[in-house]
Design an enzyme around this catalytic site. Structure first.
Site, PDB file in Angstrom:
ATOM      1  N   ASP A 157      41.220  38.591  35.886  1.00 26.56           N
ATOM      2  CA  ASP A 157      40.993  40.004  35.569  1.00 26.56           C
ATOM      3  C   ASP A 157      41.425  40.906  36.740  1.00 26.56           C
ATOM      4  O   ASP A 157      41.648  40.441  37.863  1.00 26.56           O
ATOM      5  CB  ASP A 157      39.503  40.257  35.300  1.00 26.56           C
ATOM      6  CG  ASP A 157      39.027  39.667  33.987  1.00 26.56           C
ATOM      7  OD1 ASP A 157      39.875  39.049  33.268  1.00 26.56           O
ATOM      8  OD2 ASP A 157      37.845  39.799  33.670  1.00 26.56           O
ATOM      9  N   HIS A 203      39.597  36.392  39.328  1.00 28.66           N
ATOM     10  CA  HIS A 203      40.216  37.708  39.484  1.00 28.66           C
ATOM     11  C   HIS A 203      41.477  37.597  40.363  1.00 28.66           C
ATOM     12  O   HIS A 203      41.536  36.777  41.282  1.00 28.66           O
ATOM     13  CB  HIS A 203      39.234  38.685  40.154  1.00 28.66           C
ATOM     14  CG  HIS A 203      38.053  39.020  39.304  1.00 28.66           C
ATOM     15  ND1 HIS A 203      36.955  38.181  39.201  1.00 28.66           N
ATOM     16  CD2 HIS A 203      37.775  40.103  38.516  1.00 28.66           C
ATOM     17  CE1 HIS A 203      36.065  38.734  38.407  1.00 28.66           C
ATOM     18  NE2 HIS A 203      36.538  39.920  37.992  1.00 28.66           N
TER      19      HIS A 203
END
Length: 578
Positions: A395, A539
């Protein structure tokens, strides 16, 4: 002509008597002699043929008579009678020429042309009844009107007298009468010809047509309009104008009568306009009679032979209205539990309405006029049988850390899914393009990373829409897959974004790398919690991601050692139900 016929008559007379004309005159002379001796036998040859007996003593019984004078008078009479006989001969000729059959008996022939005067005198002194029987001429009747002595002398000398029967000449009509007859005949012929013509036209100048399946005979010059007028439109009528509650506002305010000729619809040009105006609530001057008239354009349509015609009444029309609409929200139905939320059916609002008639002013509650349609979301976590699959997801990228992560994935031959921020995609389009080129999946993590439960519907839709647009602009990929920031995406967000996204992907293993716990902690979280169909959260942006870069090689090697196969989210979803 008459002279010829007289000679013909004389010759025929001589043939009838069997004697020449002179002999007959001699007989007349002998029969007329006054000095015949009483008691002498009559001339049976002549007397018998005439049917009479001569009485020579008749003159003595009637007194003294001047025989000389009587003889002279009688001679004159005989001459006159000969002339009469001559005329009668001519008449006989005319009669014979006309085809009257001649008697066969000679005695009968003579008796038909002569009369025994003595017989006449014996019967009541020459009464008129005997004269009529003998057919005595006007000259003989005048002689009998003389004194009695002359009558007696005449009776002593009988005279044979021929009947004077003349054929009347045809009467010639006056000129005006002949003209009248000719005119009458001509008029009769003309009237007869006209009658025959009318009959022929009525009989042969007709054609057969079918109206609503029933055949009938009409004149060959009949138009469709004339047929409709003569039959009152075959009971077909325009539709009615109805109020909202169904009351009849106007009998002829609906759709016009429908005409078809040989399967082709014929639109009228009068009632149709009026019905349209009625449906629109416009003023029609309340002229109901006009709406029932046969359209004028039908008068120009001549009917062909064997035409098939249909006539149907027009449909009723409800008055125009205004509507007060109230929306009915749809429900959101989320079925099951799982890592993936997949939209199965978009929601659709319903509506209820209250109508107000423009013509009648009636208010009618129509209640629900459109039923709402639920939005349905199916949630699931794919776990394909006989396989061990796992999905790596990143992400908050792209960022400067995305490059090193892509290098590791490439070295390991592993495919991952990147949920990118729209603004980051716009800032690092090269990474977006590399992701796609190396076989990775790109999806949206919003445009600005907000907490979507805190956004109103418009804000939410705006952010999501812009995030998709930026990713497409950077990578060239159109997507409707979203991972909501913080995972905050509930029923209301589904309602607000109705149809804007088609799926929302959560995660099942959170490495909590955002807390920066160190590479070993990140790696341990991924390896210890792995299972078939698991989705690991990491991430590649949104902060310092050096720990993720350090932990990633060990995670890949450890999962491979456990027998896991790395797949993208699209690939995982495709395995649902396997």
């Amino acid at each position: 002509m008459r002279g010829k016929m007289s000679r013909k008559g004389k010759s025929r007379k001589r043939r009838k008597s069997g004697k020449p004309a002179a002999a007959n005159n001699a007989d007349i002379q002998r029969n007329a002699e006054p000095n015949s001796v009483p008691g002498d036998k009559p001339d049976t040859k002549h007397g018998a043929s005439h049917g009479g007996v001569v009485d020579n003593g008749s003159a003595e019984r009637h007194g003294d008579v001047d025989t000389d004078q009587n003889h002279a008078d009688k001679t004159d009479t005989c001459h006159n009678e000969e002339a009469s006989v001559h005329d009668n001969d001519q008449l006989d000729a005319d009669t014979d020429d006309e085809g009257i059959p001649e008697p066969h008996d000679e005695g009968v022939k003579e008796s038909n042309n002569k009369v025994d005067i003595d017989t006449v005198s014996k019967t009541n002194g020459g009464a008129h009844s005997d004269d009529e029987k003998a057919g005595i001429t006007d000259g003989a009747k005048t002689e009998k009107a003389g004194d009695s002595a002359e009558q007696n002398a005449a009776s002593a000398a009988p005279v044979i007298e021929e009947l004077n029967i003349k054929t009347a000449k045809p009467h010639k009509l006056p000129k005006w009468a002949r003209i009248s007859i000719i005119v009458a005949v001509v008029l009769a012929v003309v009237l007869a010809a006209v009658g025959v013509g009318v009959w022929s036209y009525e009989r042969w100048g007709r054609i057969t047509v079918s109206v609503n399946g029933v055949e009938q005979q009409v004149h060959s010059e009949t138009t469709l309009g004339e047929l409709m007028r003569n039959n009152d439109n075959f009971e077909a009528k325009p539709g009615r104008l109805l109020s909202l509650s169904g009351k009849v506002l106007k009998e002829t305010g609906g759709k016009p009568v429908v005409y078809t000729l040989n399967g082709q619809k014929i639109k009228g040009d009068s009632s149709a306009d009026k019905s349209d105006n009625a449906a629109a609530g416009e003023d029609e001057n309340d002229d109901e009679a006009d709406a029932t008239e046969v359209p004028a354009n039908l008068e120009s349509i001549k009917l062909p032979a064997n035409a098939k015609i249909t006539v149907k009444s027009g449909k009723d029309v409800t008055e125009k209205h205004t509507a007060k609409r109230t929306m009915i929200p749809f429900n959101v139905v989320i079925n099951g539990h799982g890592v993936i939320q997949k939209l199965r059916q978009v929601g659709k609002e319903g509506a209820s309405e209250i109508w107000t008639g423009q013509t009648s002013g009636e208010k009618v509650d129509k209640n629900v006029v459109e039923k709402p349609q639920d939005l349905i979301v199916d949630t699931f976590s794919p776990k394909p049988a006989n396989r061990k699959v796992i999905a790596l997801t990143f992400d908050d990228g792209p960022s400067q850390y995305s490059g090193p992560i892509l290098d590791i994935l490439k070295q390991e031959g592993v495919k991952a899914t990147f949920f990118d921020i729209g603004t980051g995609a716009a800032a690092y389009p090269q990474f977006e393009q590399r992701m796609v080129a190396e076989g990775h999946q790109v999806a949206s993590h919003s445009n600005t990373h907000p907490d979507m439960k805190k956004l109103n519907p418009d804000q939410l839709r705006a952010d999501i829409t812009q995030g998709f647009a930026n990713i497409k602009a950077a990578s060239g990929v159109s997507t409707k897959m979203l991972r909501a920031p913080y995972g905050n995406f509930g029923a209301d967000q589904w309602r607000y974004t109705n149809g804007l996204i088609d799926s929302n992907v959560i995660w099942t293993i959170d490495t909590k790398d955002w807390k920066m716990p160190g590479a070993p902690a990140i790696s341990n979280a991924a390896l210890s919690k792995a299972y078939n169909g698991a989705v690991i959260l990491m991430h590649d942006g949104g902060g310092d991601r050096t720990e993720d870069i350090a932990a990633l090689p060990g995670i890949i090697d450890g999962l491979k050692a456990q027998g896991y196969e790395f797949v993208t989210i699209d690939q995982l979803m495709a395995m649902n139900g396997q």
